[in-house]
Design a protein around this motif. Structure first.
Motif: not given
Length: 395
Positions: A261-268
């Motif tokens: 899975p690609l990193p996304g805004l939830d990983g900020l």
């Protein structure tokens, strides 16, 4: 009536091949003149005209029309004297076929009209009783010309098919090379983002631990040292996991199956927390935005690199404030990372890295733009605008 094959017209090889072919055809005509009885047996004049008509065929590829004229000029008196007619048919048909197969259909049509017209006119005036025979021969003339036109068109079709296949193969090869280059660039960006971010944090956290150990040896703050070492261990574990996933892509060679899975805004939030371990104050303001995975991944990587640069160049530690903002502006996602560190007065001898280049590439990969530079009142600003409907995305 062999079609053109192999050698290019006008070359020594073509002349040699046609000379051999003309010789073989002359042998065939001689056999017909001896064994077929549909006219007078050739005498010295007949043999001279018959065999001489085969000589121009040596240059039939480079000069088809002059060859046809030369052949007709010799076989016309041969037929007029009423020598064995069948013997002169092969050489005449080869000359006609050569004209048709080497030129446009219009030339074959004009040639056929002239040959048939002249033949019928001469025979109608000299021997009217042979008109039926002339019509039969004219049918063969038309058939040979049509065969030549068909062969020419078929060759053009085959050539165009082969050329299209070759172009398609070149396109596939270029596409494959482009994909390889894009994947190498993507992996290079991933490795840069991962290693630069992790190494920077480890360096800052190590400095914190060293400071705690040397600040007051008599009153050692064991809890602070333990926390700094735990932060270093957590950073190393996280970096090891991401590095393993990236290396699996290289080892397996199948991006879609190994990327995960690609990193996304939830990983900020995790990025902000990691930056806080350096002592910096990180203000994260993320409004709820529904972003496509590619756009979210680009925003994540841009923020990651911006935080890394802020900690590294902005004097990472207590006193450094970093503000991260994520919000939607119409059909686009706006990403801003601002710090108040001394980035505007960096050492001129500092060798620039790939961070800013990588951030701009990430923005362009989804059709966005990015601006970055020192602020007039101190610190550094990174601002990106990413369309929420991406053009295409590289991780």
């Amino acid at each position: 009536m062999l079609p053109f094959t192999g050698a290019v017209p006008g070359t020594p090889r073509a002349v040699r091949d046609d000379a051999v072919f003309a010789g073989a055809l002359a042998v065939l005509s001689a056999v017909l003149a001896v064994f077929v009885e549909d006219g007078l047996r050739p005498d010295l004049l007949g043999w001279s005209l018959l065999l001489g008509a085969h000589v121009p065929l040596v240059w039939r590829r480079s000069s088809p029309l002059p060859v046809l004229v030369g052949v007709v000029a010799l076989i016309a008196p041969y037929h007029a004297v009423d020598y064995t007619h069948m013997a002169a048919v092969p050489v005449g048909m080869v000359a006609l076929y050569t004209v048709a197969v080497s030129g446009r259909p219009r030339r074959a049509l004009i040639t056929g009209i002239l040959v048939v017209g002249v033949t019928m006119t001469v025979n109608a005036s000299v021997a009217p009783h042979q008109v039926a025979e002339v019509l039969r021969i004219s049918g063969w003339v038309v058939a040979v010309l049509l065969l030549g036109v068909y062969v020419r068109i078929h060759r053009q079709y085959v050539t165009s098919v082969l050329e299209r296949a070759e172009r398609a193969e070149r396109t596939r090869e270029e596409e494959a090379r482009r994909r390889v280059a894009e994947e190498r660039l993507r992996v290079a960006r991933d490795l840069h983002d991962l290693l630069a971010h992790s190494i920077t944090l480890v360096g800052v956290q190590t400095s914190v631990a060293a400071h705690v150990l040397t600040a007051d040896p008599e009153r050692l703050d064991r809890a602070a040292v333990a926390k700094a070492l735990d932060d270093i261990a957590d950073t190393c574990r996280s970096a090891r996991g991401e590095l393993r996933a990236t290396l699996e892509v290289l080892r397996e060679g199948t991006v879609e199956e190994t990327r995960g899975p690609l990193p996304g805004l939830d990983g900020l939030a995790d990025l902000a927390e990691a930056a806080r371990t350096s002592g910096a104050e990180v203000d994260l303001a993320v409004r709820e935005v529904e972003a496509p995975p590619a756009v979210g991944a680009a925003a994540y990587r841009i923020v990651q690199e911006a935080l890394t640069n802020a900690v590294r160049h902005g004097g990472g530690g207590p006193g450094l404030t970093i503000r991260v903002g994520i919000r939607s502006e119409g059909p686009a996602l706006r990403v801003t990372v601002v710090d108040d560190g001394p980035a505007a007065v960096q050492d001129p001898s500092h060798t620039p890295g790939f961070g800013l280049v990588g951030m701009r590439e990430r923005a362009r990969s989804v059709g966005g733009t990015l601006e970055a530079g020192p602020r007039p009142d101190g610190g550094f600003l990174v601002a990106a605008v990413l369309p929420l409907v991406p053009v295409g995305g590289l991780r």
